[in-house]
Design an enzyme around this catalytic site. Structure first.
Site, PDB file in Angstrom:
ATOM      1  N   ILE A 159       0.891  -1.170   0.000  1.00  0.00           N
ATOM      2  CA  ILE A 159       0.000   0.000   0.000  1.00  0.00           C
ATOM      3  C   ILE A 159       0.922   1.211   0.000  1.00  0.00           C
ATOM      4  CG2 ILE A 159      -1.744   1.326   1.253  1.00  0.00           C
ATOM      5  CD1 ILE A 159      -2.704  -1.282   2.504  1.00  0.00           C
ATOM      6  N   HIS A 160       0.839   2.007  -1.068  1.00  0.00           N
ATOM      7  CA  HIS A 160       1.697   3.186  -1.232  1.00  0.00           C
ATOM      8  C   HIS A 160       0.811   4.420  -1.099  1.00  0.00           C
ATOM      9  CE1 HIS A 160       4.457   6.062  -3.022  1.00  0.00           C
ATOM     10  NE2 HIS A 160       5.417   5.141  -2.894  1.00  0.00           N
ATOM     11  N   MET A 161       0.840   5.065   0.069  1.00  0.00           N
ATOM     12  CA  MET A 161      -0.063   6.181   0.375  1.00  0.00           C
ATOM     13  C   MET A 161       0.399   7.462  -0.310  1.00  0.00           C
ATOM     14  SD  MET A 161      -0.716   5.237   4.373  1.00  0.00           S
ATOM     15  CE  MET A 161       0.880   4.481   4.672  1.00  0.00           C
TER      16      MET A 161
END
Length: 163
Positions: A82-84
């Site tokens: 998960i790359h915010m």
């Protein structure tokens, strides 16, 4: 007792949405690393809420030092990132609060992080969040959600299947 000892690990799993917002196809993410699937296949969410929850039952593999990304391994071995936001590594943690640690076991819907959408936008970064299958040589995606509104922890984002 012996049933549990010899129980086969489930390798196929459904990922729940880690964020509330709108689903965006990876091809439409304005960053070639993601849109060209250089890191792997997946989908993105344009968040409308700051809460990030676990999309899987499994383990936290790596909380990035800059707090902008978290990777996981499902109980069946699939690896997820998960790359915010985009280019948010440059913020060096500003606007991010992490609620998990490396090696921690998580269940679908467990709180992972919060990220301040207003701070990130004010700093000139986009909040669109790619969710990537990192080991696509072993697993594939199916039943991906279309462009629709989704709720964190409640909707299925896609299914991961062992090849």
């Amino acid at each position: 007792m012996f049933k549990k000892l010899f129980k086969k690990k489930e390798t196929n799993t459904d990922l729940v949405t880690p964020l509330t917002g709108k689903v965006v196809p990876l091809a439409q993410v304005p960053d070639e690393v993601f849109s060209q699937k250089m890191m792997g296949d997946g989908i993105a969410i344009e968040p409308t809420d700051k809460q990030v929850v676990s999309p899987i039952d499994g383990e936290v593999v790596d909380v990035f030092k800059t707090k902008h990304a978290i990777s996981f391994r499902t109980d069946g071995g699939a690896e997820i990132l998960i790359h915010m936001g985009l280019e948010t590594v440059q913020l060096d943690g500003k606007g991010f609060e992490i609620h998990v640690t490396n090696g921690q076991k998580v269940k679908k819907g467990d709180a992972l992080a919060t990220f301040d959408l207003d701070v990130i936008k004010a700093e000139g970064y986009q909040t669109i969040t790619p969710i990537i299958l990192l080991n696509g040589e072993e697993f594939s995606l199916s039943n991906a959600a279309g462009e629709q509104a989704v709720t964190a922890g409640a909707d299925t984002l896609f299914r991961i299947e062992k090849k």
